[in-house]
Design an enzyme around this catalytic site. Structure first.
Site, PDB file in Angstrom:
ATOM      1  NE  ARG A 236       4.412  -3.576   2.846  1.00  0.00           N
ATOM      2  CZ  ARG A 236       3.968  -4.019   1.668  1.00  0.00           C
ATOM      3  NH1 ARG A 236       2.677  -4.285   1.513  1.00  0.00           N
ATOM      4  NH2 ARG A 236       4.800  -4.210   0.670  1.00  0.00           N
ATOM      5  CD  GLU A 265       1.929  -9.250   6.845  1.00  0.00           C
ATOM      6  OE1 GLU A 265       0.835  -8.693   6.656  1.00  0.00           O
ATOM      7  OE2 GLU A 265       2.828  -9.297   5.970  1.00  0.00           O
ATOM      8  CG  HIS A 284       0.593  -9.495   2.844  1.00  0.00           C
ATOM      9  ND1 HIS A 284       1.540  -8.809   3.559  1.00  0.00           N
ATOM     10  CD2 HIS A 284       0.488  -8.838   1.652  1.00  0.00           C
ATOM     11  CE1 HIS A 284       1.994  -7.796   2.854  1.00  0.00           C
ATOM     12  NE2 HIS A 284       1.364  -7.796   1.685  1.00  0.00           N
TER      13      HIS A 284
END
Length: 328
Positions: A236, A265, A284
């Site tokens: 994360r 994000e 991601h």
């Protein structure tokens, strides 16, 4: 109406590829799946009142979102980390929250090693130079700084399913592995965080975002690392103090970074980390393979079947088996 003929209404908060549709198709007799792009809040809010289950990926689900789902019984995270779900609100509303620990581990582990190699071997810079027709590299520092993983000590911060798979890959490549976790596990490879950071040539982060891990890798932690070290993050983004990392990379106090995740994000194009040549980035997606999606959907369909049949759910993170009972 016969209980067995009533379909479970699912709101899948992502758009499917054909492989996903192929998995869901045989279940359509009892499973009614509606698909919604993560950026399409209009469809999300229109579908929420009738949804019993959400298949959740990344777009955060707030308490306000969950309160729109008057029939919601289960939010199923397609993945392990549930920090993008207001779990407290779900619990208060009688909604179970479940995840899929280990389902994405093979893909994320390979993605972490990919970022290690790309950062360690300066892959983006060499790719650009080759495309520009520069031919054989004239940078003499290449042979002085680029290394093999097999000659490195790799420090794993967090030691769950993904980290243990990374360990197997690194050991197979001839590298040395040390790890840290919340408590000393009594093994020869365990280190306190400060010791791991000081010892490692590559540091790879594999831990959830919690109040205890928020900005865990801050200026003090980065100053503990070796100047030639590489930092990789597939967990994360909030685990890293991003401005501090940018400063360390810019000032030469850290050699390179490989990042799949960011504090915010999608990542802001103006994020200073994106302007640095010694940073390798992906959006991601280390988890995102056809193989992981297959594993996710198998887990998701199984828990929906359990909900449909009145059986206990699996991998519930908020202890709610007494989920809302919907008249079916």
């Amino acid at each position: 109406m016969d209980h067995q003929t009533v379909a479970v209404r699912v709101l899948a908060h992502f758009l499917p590829g054909q492989s996903v549709l192929d998995i869901v198709a045989p279940e359509t007799g009892w499973l009614d799946v509606r698909w919604c792009h993560e950026d399409d809040d209009e469809t999300l809010h229109r579908e929420l009142p009738e949804a019993e289950v959400i298949w959740h990926v990344l777009r955060p689900l707030s308490g306000a979102d969950l309160s729109r789902g008057q029939r919601l019984r289960l939010v199923h995270k397609l993945g392990a980390g549930v920090n993008t779900i207001d779990v407290a609100a779900a619990t208060e509303l009688g909604i179970a929250v479940a995840n899929m620990p280990g389902a994405n581990a093979p893909s994320v582990a390979e993605g972490a090693v990919l970022l290690m190699l790309a950062a360690l071997r300066r892959l983006p810079a060499l790719d650009r130079a080759t495309r520009q027709g520069l031919g054989w590299p004239t940078d003499t520092s290449l042979g002085e700084t680029v290394r093999d993983i097999g000659s490195c000590t790799v420090g794993l911060v967090g030691y769950g399913n993904i980290a243990k798979r990374v360990e197997k890959i690194v050991l197979a490549m001839g590298g040395t592995v040390v790890h840290t976790n919340t408590a000393d596990d009594g093994t020869d490879t365990w280190r306190p965080l400060s010791g791991l950071l000081a010892e490692s040539d590559i540091v790879s982060l594999h831990l959830p975002l919690t109040p205890a891990t928020d900005k865990l890798i801050n200026t003090a932690a980065l100053d503990t690392m070796r100047p030639h070290a590489v930092l990789v993050n597939t967990s994360r983004g909030g685990v890293i103090d991003e401005p501090a990392l940018a400063d360390a990379l810019r000032d030469g106090r850290l050699a390179a970074a490989g990042l799949d995740v960011f504090a915010s994000e999608p990542v802001d194009p103006d994020n200073p980390l994106l302007q640095l040549d010694n940073v390798v980035v992906t959006p991601h997606v280390t988890w995102y393979t056809v193989d992981t999606m297959r594993r996710y959907l198998i887990h998701a369909v199984d828990n929906c079947r359990r909900l449909h049949d009145g059986r206990d759910l699996v991998n519930v993170v908020n202890g709610r088996q007494d989920v809302r009972r919907i008249h079916r």
